[in-house]
Design a protein around this motif. Sequence first.
Motif, PDB file in Angstrom:
ATOM      1  N   PRO A  96       0.831  -1.206   0.000  1.00  0.00           N
ATOM      2  CA  PRO A  96       0.000   0.000   0.000  1.00  0.00           C
ATOM      3  C   PRO A  96       0.868   1.259   0.000  1.00  0.00           C
ATOM      4  CG  PRO A  96      -0.728  -1.571   1.655  1.00  0.00           C
ATOM      5  CD  PRO A  96       0.594  -2.054   1.165  1.00  0.00           C
ATOM      6  N   LEU A 133       0.074   5.337   0.550  1.00  0.00           N
ATOM      7  CA  LEU A 133      -1.010   6.204   0.979  1.00  0.00           C
ATOM      8  C   LEU A 133      -0.712   7.675   0.672  1.00  0.00           C
ATOM      9  CD1 LEU A 133      -1.729   4.505   4.427  1.00  0.00           C
ATOM     10  CD2 LEU A 133      -2.822   4.064   2.217  1.00  0.00           C
ATOM     11  N   GLY A 169      -5.040   6.517  -1.429  1.00  0.00           N
ATOM     12  CA  GLY A 169      -3.804   5.765  -1.667  1.00  0.00           C
ATOM     13  C   GLY A 169      -3.915   4.906  -2.912  1.00  0.00           C
ATOM     14  N   PHE A 226      -1.716   1.030  -4.655  1.00  0.00           N
ATOM     15  CA  PHE A 226      -0.841  -0.105  -4.387  1.00  0.00           C
ATOM     16  C   PHE A 226       0.379  -0.002  -5.285  1.00  0.00           C
ATOM     17  CE2 PHE A 226      -4.922  -1.194  -2.782  1.00  0.00           C
ATOM     18  CZ  PHE A 226      -4.653  -1.911  -1.626  1.00  0.00           C
ATOM     19  N   TRP A 257      -3.237   0.788   9.061  1.00  0.00           N
ATOM     20  CA  TRP A 257      -3.761  -0.226   8.141  1.00  0.00           C
ATOM     21  C   TRP A 257      -5.164  -0.664   8.540  1.00  0.00           C
ATOM     22  CZ3 TRP A 257      -3.571  -1.221   3.496  1.00  0.00           C
ATOM     23  CH2 TRP A 257      -4.013  -2.448   2.950  1.00  0.00           C
ATOM     24  N   VAL A 288      -7.517   1.920   7.150  1.00  0.00           N
ATOM     25  CA  VAL A 288      -7.668   1.779   5.703  1.00  0.00           C
ATOM     26  C   VAL A 288      -8.540   0.569   5.381  1.00  0.00           C
ATOM     27  CG1 VAL A 288      -6.453   1.320   3.532  1.00  0.00           C
ATOM     28  CG2 VAL A 288      -5.485   2.935   5.189  1.00  0.00           C
ATOM     29  N   THR A 314     -14.538   3.551  -0.188  1.00  0.00           N
ATOM     30  CA  THR A 314     -13.506   4.124  -1.051  1.00  0.00           C
ATOM     31  C   THR A 314     -14.080   4.445  -2.417  1.00  0.00           C
ATOM     32  OG1 THR A 314     -12.808   1.945  -1.810  1.00  0.00           O
ATOM     33  CG2 THR A 314     -11.677   2.852   0.108  1.00  0.00           C
ATOM     34  N   THR A 319     -12.777   4.799  -6.315  1.00  0.00           N
ATOM     35  CA  THR A 319     -11.634   4.475  -7.160  1.00  0.00           C
ATOM     36  C   THR A 319     -11.726   5.221  -8.473  1.00  0.00           C
ATOM     37  OG1 THR A 319     -12.757   2.577  -8.127  1.00  0.00           O
ATOM     38  CG2 THR A 319     -11.432   2.175  -6.154  1.00  0.00           C
TER      39      THR A 319
END
Length: 265
Positions: free
Chosen positions: A2, A4, A17, A19, A107, A110, A119, A121
């Motif tokens: 991850p 962020l 965040g 990946f 974490w 999140v 979230t 995206t």
Amino acid sequence: MPFLFKLKRPNNHIAGGGFLVTYSTLPIPLAWEVFGEKNGAATLEDFRALLGPLTSDRRLDSDIGCTVLANPFFLSPERWIKPPGWATNIVRGKMYETSQEEGAVVWAAVAQNFDQGATRTIAAPGIREQEPKYGSAVLVSPRLGQASFRVLITDAYKRRCAITGENTLIALEAAHIIPYSREGTHDVRNGLLLRADFHRLFDVGLVSVTPDLRIKISPRIREAYFNGKAYYRMNDAPLAQIPDRPELRPDPDRLDWHYKNCFQA
């Protein structure tokens, strides 16, 4: 891993965040070609202007660092996360270990947002990923877009054309072995770094690569275009460049598919 996003003062909260896929360096024009507006600017000229104050020697065609992420996500303001242990003099970032209390707290916050579907995206334009193309099951399934694929292929082949060894970076392109339009994936093992002309020839089946990594040049180049001497010299030669790491090398099964289904023998 991850990666962020922390907002600047006065907010000072984690607001999203992604990946981490890889980190690379690219010339500014190529970084714009690969990522476009994802660089944070509307045009290449705006991008140069944005970088100007950060470049001490004002050389705006030098390499810049590129952090490549997959599956970026953003949190609504009421769900922003206050980062623990963040000193005011930290300007470049902070690493958290989930085995330690601070990292575990971040974490968990999140992960809670993912569990609750909180979230938002942003998908890569023009890219539609389907379930079978996702990687191994994780908290969020990583999806590589075209830009990530290109950077990974470029670095895997050490910025050299797999067929010719050419290292003029602006002339090199990431080619899919099985085309994305035919259920191919943005996977390093489904790619080759090729000089632009070889990329076109590969896509139309006038060039192929066998599972034992030997170059095949179709006789149809001569038949259709009455030329091709520069290409025929490479017929049956081994690839000039392959990744050092076996897990990054082209998949023999995919090469076999291209040779049997696309190559104009």
